[in-house]
Design an enzyme around this catalytic site. Structure first.
Site, short mmCIF file in Angstrom:
data_model
loop_
_atom_site.label_atom_id
_atom_site.label_comp_id
_atom_site.label_asym_id
_atom_site.label_seq_id
_atom_site.Cartn_x
_atom_site.Cartn_y
_atom_site.Cartn_z
N MET A 79 2.40 7.76 -11.34
CA MET A 79 2.65 8.48 -10.08
C MET A 79 3.78 9.49 -10.23
SD MET A 79 2.33 5.26 -7.42
CE MET A 79 2.53 6.29 -5.96
N HIS A 80 3.92 10.32 -9.20
CA HIS A 80 5.08 11.20 -8.96
C HIS A 80 5.16 12.42 -9.87
CE1 HIS A 80 6.31 7.61 -6.84
NE2 HIS A 80 6.62 6.96 -7.95
N ASP A 235 -1.16 4.26 -10.09
CA ASP A 235 -1.39 3.15 -11.03
C ASP A 235 -1.15 1.77 -10.42
OD1 ASP A 235 1.34 3.62 -10.89
OD2 ASP A 235 1.64 3.84 -13.05
#
Length: 483
Positions: A79-80, A235
């Site tokens: 992520m991110h 995830d």
């Protein structure tokens, strides 16, 4: 057949399952991380395409006939990450990853604006996407001026697979631009970072169809035309779908590169001051809370690199029976920490070393340090209104029964070990591909695996663990001002 593609920090995993959710085949392809400066962590998005192609090609070599029966593909990913592309879909710079802390100044500035916590339900952490774009605007203005789309890592793969600019709610909740309760982009927060909704992907639920596989790739992989791509998930939400952690009260602990304590929620329960993440889940009308530590197995890998012993050898030296905590305390803040400290600048420490401190003593301290960091997460989730009665363990670190006994004892909770099988993010992604392609009921698909074994807390050591946890908690304030 249904395919799950999981874009991890260290590689892409492709998993093929059938209608009965039996795993038919698995293939992997490796990825590297670039760290050009302290605190930086980057990857070339084109490497993700190379690795995804390599992983699917590996499946094709072993299971070509089965690939021809694929009806749905699900995506998950770390992520991110800030993946910046121009108007011609060309990558503008390496992706700034989840564990990159360069934007801590920008994150603090955004977090000081009360609208961010109020709308997103979260602290603006340096690892999130919004402060990374603020950093790019300040330090690479020519790049920022050319940004046509900001995509999360798995959604860059989707662009390659389908030609669509789309993301799901669970992954997008980690950007600091999503109205997490309303499940939509916040134009107000985007404007604060000099962006607009035009530069964001469209939003879908993780179980929704979100594009169709390009004919060129379908032909390359021996698939029929019209394969559905699911919205997918970040995830951890994908792992939750794989574990069946989708209903109120269900929880898992993940011992991967980072560590996660994840609890599914039937409603939106933000408490940003606890540094708990309150995100959308991959299933409609569900949310989750998550405490995150940045170094879990990464801490053991650090010790492995120093000692020249494999992680399994190190934990093997501790034996099977849980020891009382020793006099050496390890703080696992090797790249900063999220929950509960939100401190990008803090670094790890080993306290209490003596001449008698052997390699095994250090290994035990490292495991206990990660364990106590997860206990910090449990306390943060409790303060945010989540009650957990047991957890299921996943991730590479869960292979150590010693570590799981330590976690069970520190948390005061039974730790379930699932029956043999891979129930992680790639499996969860494949499940989402199945749901999107068939319209199946998500709750009937995302069921929990059979429990093979339960690790109970070692009650005789509860007092010793509480004392050691108190010592651990006292050390962060002591070292915070030293950096």
């Amino acid at each position: 057949m249904y395919l799950g593609l999981d874009l991890g920090t260290s590689g892409v995993k492709a998993m093929l399952i059938d209608d009965d959710q039996r795993v038919v085949g698995v293939a992997n392809a490796a990825l590297d991380v670039s760290r050009p400066h302290p605190g930086w962590s980057e990857q070339d998005p084109l490497d993700w395409i190379r690795a995804a192609r390599e992983a699917v090609s590996g499946l094709k070599a072993a299971h070509g006939k089965d690939l021809a029966a694929v009806k749905g593909i699900g995506l998950s990913g770390h992520m991110h990450g800030a993946t910046l592309i121009d108007s011609a879909d060309q990558v503008l710079r390496p992706c700034i990853l989840w564990n990159d802390t360069r934007s801590h100044v920008e994150a603090a500035a955004l977090d000081a604006d009360p609208r961010f916590r109020a709308i997103t339900g979260n602290i603006v952490f340096p690892g999130f996407t919004a402060p990374k774009l603020a950093w790019v605007a300040k330090n690479e203005p020519d790049v920022f001026a050319r940004v046509a789309k900001v995509l999360l890592p798995k959604d860059f793969l989707r662009l390659w697979l389908t030609g669509e600019y789309l993301s799901d709610m669970s992954d997008s909740a980690g950007t600091a631009w999503l109205d997490t309760g309303a499940r939509r982009w916040s134009a107000e927060l985007l404007e604060t970072t000099g962006l607009s909704e035009r530069q964001m992907p469209g939003l879908v639920e993780g179980t929704d169809p979100a594009g169709t596989l390009r004919d060129q790739l379908a032909a390359e992989w021996g698939m029929a035309s019209g394969v559905t791509i699911a919205g997918g998930a970040g995830d951890n939400a994908a792992s939750a779908c794989g574990m069946g952690t989708v209903a109120e009260g269900q929880a898992f602990v993940s011992l991967g590169t980072s560590g996660v304590l994840f609890a599914a929620n039937g409603s939106y329960l933000p408490k940003p001051e606890s540094a708990v993440h309150a995100f959308c889940h991959a299933l409609p009308n569900t949310w989750h809370q998550m405490g995150v530590i940045l170094s879990a197995t990464d801490a053991l890998n650090w010790l492995s690199g120093i000692t020249g012993k494999a992680a399994g050898e190190l934990t093997g030296e501790l034996g099977n029976d849980l020891n009382a905590p020793g006099s050496v305390t390890f703080l696992p803040y090797l790249s900063g920490e999220r929950t509960p400290h939100n401190d990008a600048k803090i670094r790890g420490a080993v306290i209490g070393l003596g001449h008698e401190s052997s390699r095994a003593v250090l290994t035990q301290a490292v495991l206990e340090g990660v364990t106590f960091a997860i206990r910090d997460n449990l306390e943060a989730l409790k303060s945010a209104g989540t009650q957990i009665s047991r957890v299921t363990a996943i991730g590479g670190g869960s292979r150590s029964r010693y570590w799981l006994a330590s976690i069970a004892t520190a948390l005061g909770l039974p730790v379930d070990i699932p029956a043999d099988g891979d129930f992680g993010a790639a499996f969860g992604a494949a499940r989402l591909g199945l749901i999107a392609a068939t319209g199946a009921d998500p709750l009937s698909v995302c069921t929990a695996p059979t429990t093979a074994e339960t690790i109970q807390p070692v009650t005789a050591l509860t007092g010793a663990y509480e004392e050691a946890y108190g010592r651990y908690r006292s050390l962060y304030p002591a070292i915070r001002g030293l950096g």
